[in-house]
Design an enzyme around this catalytic site. Structure first.
Site, PDB file in Angstrom:
ATOM      1  N   THR A 352     -19.883  29.987 -24.379  1.00  0.00           N
ATOM      2  CA  THR A 352     -18.371  30.604 -24.760  1.00  0.00           C
ATOM      3  C   THR A 352     -18.875  32.217 -25.387  1.00  0.00           C
ATOM      4  OG1 THR A 352     -17.478  28.563 -25.108  1.00  0.00           O
ATOM      5  CG2 THR A 352     -16.440  30.517 -25.903  1.00  0.00           C
ATOM      6  N   GLN A 404      -8.024  30.463 -21.282  1.00  0.00           N
ATOM      7  CA  GLN A 404      -8.583  29.659 -22.538  1.00  0.00           C
ATOM      8  C   GLN A 404      -9.926  30.396 -23.265  1.00  0.00           C
ATOM      9  OE1 GLN A 404     -10.045  25.752 -21.382  1.00  0.00           O
ATOM     10  NE2 GLN A 404     -11.109  25.363 -23.123  1.00  0.00           N
ATOM     11  N   ASP A 426      -6.133  27.278 -26.787  1.00  0.00           N
ATOM     12  CA  ASP A 426      -7.076  28.207 -27.990  1.00  0.00           C
ATOM     13  C   ASP A 426      -7.205  29.598 -27.633  1.00  0.00           C
ATOM     14  OD1 ASP A 426      -7.110  25.115 -28.846  1.00  0.00           O
ATOM     15  OD2 ASP A 426      -9.414  24.829 -28.062  1.00  0.00           O
ATOM     16  N   GLN A 450      -2.553  20.525 -18.892  1.00  0.00           N
ATOM     17  CA  GLN A 450      -2.955  21.081 -19.967  1.00  0.00           C
ATOM     18  C   GLN A 450      -1.829  21.224 -21.008  1.00  0.00           C
ATOM     19  OE1 GLN A 450      -5.203  24.865 -18.844  1.00  0.00           O
ATOM     20  NE2 GLN A 450      -7.154  23.958 -19.365  1.00  0.00           N
ATOM     21  N   ARG A 494      -4.409  23.990 -33.350  1.00  0.00           N
ATOM     22  CA  ARG A 494      -5.186  22.757 -33.549  1.00  0.00           C
ATOM     23  C   ARG A 494      -6.497  22.934 -34.262  1.00  0.00           C
ATOM     24  NH1 ARG A 494      -8.037  20.542 -27.948  1.00  0.00           N
ATOM     25  NH2 ARG A 494      -8.593  22.420 -27.221  1.00  0.00           N
ATOM     26  N   TRP A 496      -9.843  23.101 -34.847  1.00  0.00           N
ATOM     27  CA  TRP A 496     -11.468  23.271 -34.272  1.00  0.00           C
ATOM     28  C   TRP A 496     -12.314  22.699 -35.220  1.00  0.00           C
ATOM     29  CZ3 TRP A 496     -14.245  28.385 -33.212  1.00  0.00           C
ATOM     30  CH2 TRP A 496     -15.521  27.993 -32.482  1.00  0.00           C
TER      31      TRP A 496
END
Length: 590
Positions: A352, A404, A426, A450, A494, A496
């Site tokens: 990432t 994403q 996210d 999703q 949310r 992480w």
């Protein structure tokens, strides 16, 4: 939520999460702290030496009370005492400032040992993903050493009573140094073999050593503020940003590297700016690629270097590395000047971290009127358009497009004004201290099954000064999502990491926001340690009656509490944003 949502790039919310949390909670209580941790931190190898344990016990018994007191404020006090007492050269009557300096030096030694260990793991039989993850770690070690050495440099100019002036810069540097260790580990999530297992203990150890230094900074600063209050005195309002060897403040309160000309750069038409380099695809500039212009920029500069990027689509991956200070990108307008690429985790085996179309780590970066895009698409999962690890960086009238993990606000202090951010899962994530003002956050149509999460904040330590603040923004759907928004669950964010911190303040929330507002990462993980807040939002999605009932969630009713997340208080904006020329709101909107 499809399983692929959480299995790439960021730690999986299942077993990985539970293992990580267990390590954080139990590391100090184990023999690992007394043996291997000391070896990793300060180079004591107790293998084969029966006297080492006895010598270590004697050192602990003779540890000055000042060290024990300093360590008592940390999250890892046993490790703190063990590592500092094993470090040579500490005077028996050392004060808290000297103990803090030793704690930072201990962390530096730990990083160097981790760096050497990681270097030995490179071998010809590694695959592309494994090599990429190890390269991420080596980059993170380099960044951590820079941040810790900058911390020591700042501490050389600090006294106990002056710590309130230094605290913001020190907390920023140490927060980033902790984040780097977790970034290293995340790169191995999809790797085969035992590399992650080989590195995990040492990396967590380094993060704990840095955490101890961060806690000491907070403790000393609090005591100094109390002493100043008791003396009926006040600390200088101007906050220190970084080491005086690196940054000084002029008589008007602006950073010295921001000239009067810098302050106008964001207010004039691009064609009227005198640029140091011009990029044009048609050959009418100095360079045809942004990377070539960056290569020509000086290193370690203390003055602004302006790169004017004419309209066009620039297909390249751009890496603005940490030695390129005070670079500014000026485009002809978002969606007119576009830099684009398509690296991804799912489609290209990139981590990432290194999937970013543009990566910025040189401090003092500014961009205006430009789009950063990753075209890998939703099916390739993590695919970053822009990654930012640049302290005191600002983005004005820019656009960030992906699906994403679109915008990776990795670390340090950042500000976004009048920007558009597009994504699905996210799509604003990371562990910077970052404020978004007057921005548009657009949810795009995701893959089938999703869920959409606007944010996934990654604070791993309660003393880190990091978090995501969404202030006076519009949170809504992109055109492709608007027609089908009832088919997909959409959430504000949310958690992480364990101490995830995000606030939405005085913003417009559209009707696509699920009544619960927020989504679990994995079962009960972080629900009592996170900080999620909403303050005076409007719109059909702003109702809080049916929000989650997590211990860490709150509807903020106090202006004093909400003010902690404004541009001035959260990222010390009043000390540096005026010099950028960007219009901004210092506090809450009255």
């Amino acid at each position: 939520m499809g399983s692929l949502n959480v299995s790439y790039g960021k730690f999986n919310g299942g077993a990985e999460r539970k293992i990580s949390k267990a390590i954080l909670v139990t590391a100090l209580a184990s023999a690992f702290v007394v043996g291997t941790v000391i070896f990793l931190a300060v180079g004591i190898n107790n293998e084969g030496d029966d006297n080492v344990g006895t010598d270590h016990a004697r050192r602990l018994q003779s540890t000055p009370n000042a060290v024990k007191n300093a360590c008592s404020s940390t999250l890892y006090p046993e490790l703190c005492v063990s590592s500092i007492s094993s470090y040579g050269g500490l005077a028996s009557k050392a004060g808290s400032m000297e103990i803090l300096r030793v704690a930072v030096n201990v962390a530096i030694d730990g990083v160097k040992k981790g760096q050497a260990h990681t270097r030995r793991l490179f071998s010809p039989d590694l695959d592309f993903r494994q090599r990429g993850a190890l390269k991420d770690c080596m980059e993170m070690f380099d960044d951590t050493l820079d941040e810790l050495h900058n911390t020591l440099s700042d501490l050389r100019n600090a006294t106990f009573m002056s710590m309130p002036k230094h605290a913001a810069g020190l907390e920023t540097l140490l927060s980033a140094a902790i984040t780097n260790q977790y970034t290293c580990l995340e790169g191995f999530t999809l790797c085969k073999g035992h590399l992650k297992r080989d590195l995990k203990g040492g990396l967590h150890n380094v993060s704990h050593l840095v955490s101890n230094s961060l806690a000491m900074v907070g403790n000393i600063t609090a005591r100094a503020k109390q002493a100043l209050a008791n003396a009926d005195s006040r600390p200088d309002r101007r906050r220190r940003l970084l080491s005086e060897d690196f940054v000084s403040i002029d008589e008007e309160g602006f950073p010295s590297w921001m000239s009067a000309g810098d302050r106008r750069l964001l207010q004039v038409n691009a064609t009227n700016i005198t640029a140091n380099a011009v990029v044009a695809k048609d050959g009418s500039g100095h360079y045809t690629t942004i990377s070539a212009a960056l290569d020509a920029a000086p290193e370690n500069s203390k003055t602004r270097f302006v790169i004017y990027v004419k309209k066009g689509v620039y297909q390249e991956n751009v890496d603005l590395h940490k030695k390129k200070h005070f670079i500014m990108f000026v485009g002809d307008g978002k969606d007119v000047t576009v830099v684009t690429a398509s690296r991804s985790v799912g489609g290209g085996n990139y981590t990432t971290f290194h999937s970013a179309t543009v990566a910025v780590t040189g401090m003092g970066f500014i961009a205006r009127d430009i789009t950063f895009e990753n075209t890998a698409g939703a099916s390739n999962h993590q695919a970053v358009a822009l990654r930012v690890g640049s302290d005191l960086s600002a983005f004005y009238r820019c656009s960030f497009k992906g699906y994403q993990d679109t915008l990776y606000v990795h670390s340090l202090r950042q500000f976004f004004r009048e920007c558009d951010i597009y994504g699905t899962v996210d799509f604003i994530f990371g562990n910077a201290a970052v404020v978004f003002q007057n921005c548009n956050l657009y949810a795009r149509k995701p893959l089938e099954n999703q869920k959409i999460m606007y944010t996934a904040q990654g604070r791993v330590d309660p003393n880190q000064n990091t978090g995501i603040s969404i202030h006076n923004c519009r949170v809504t759907a992109d055109s492709d999502m608007a027609a089908v928004k009832s088919s997909f669950k959409t959430y504000l964010g949310r958690p992480w990491k364990e101490y995830s911190r995000t606030v939405f303040m005085q913003s417009y929330l559209d009707d696509l926001i699920d009544p619960a507002g927020w989504l679990e990462w994995n079962e009960t993980f972080a629900l009592s340690t996170l900080y999620y807040g909403e303050y005076m939002n409007t719109g059909p999605g702003a109702g809080t009656a049916n929000r989650v009932k997590w211990p860490g969630y709150r509807v903020i009713t106090s202006a004093t509490e909400a003010s902690q997340f404004t541009a001035d208080e959260f990222i010390e904006g009043d000390t540096w944003l005026p010099s950028t020329g960007i219009e901004y709101i210092s506090g809450l909107i009255s």
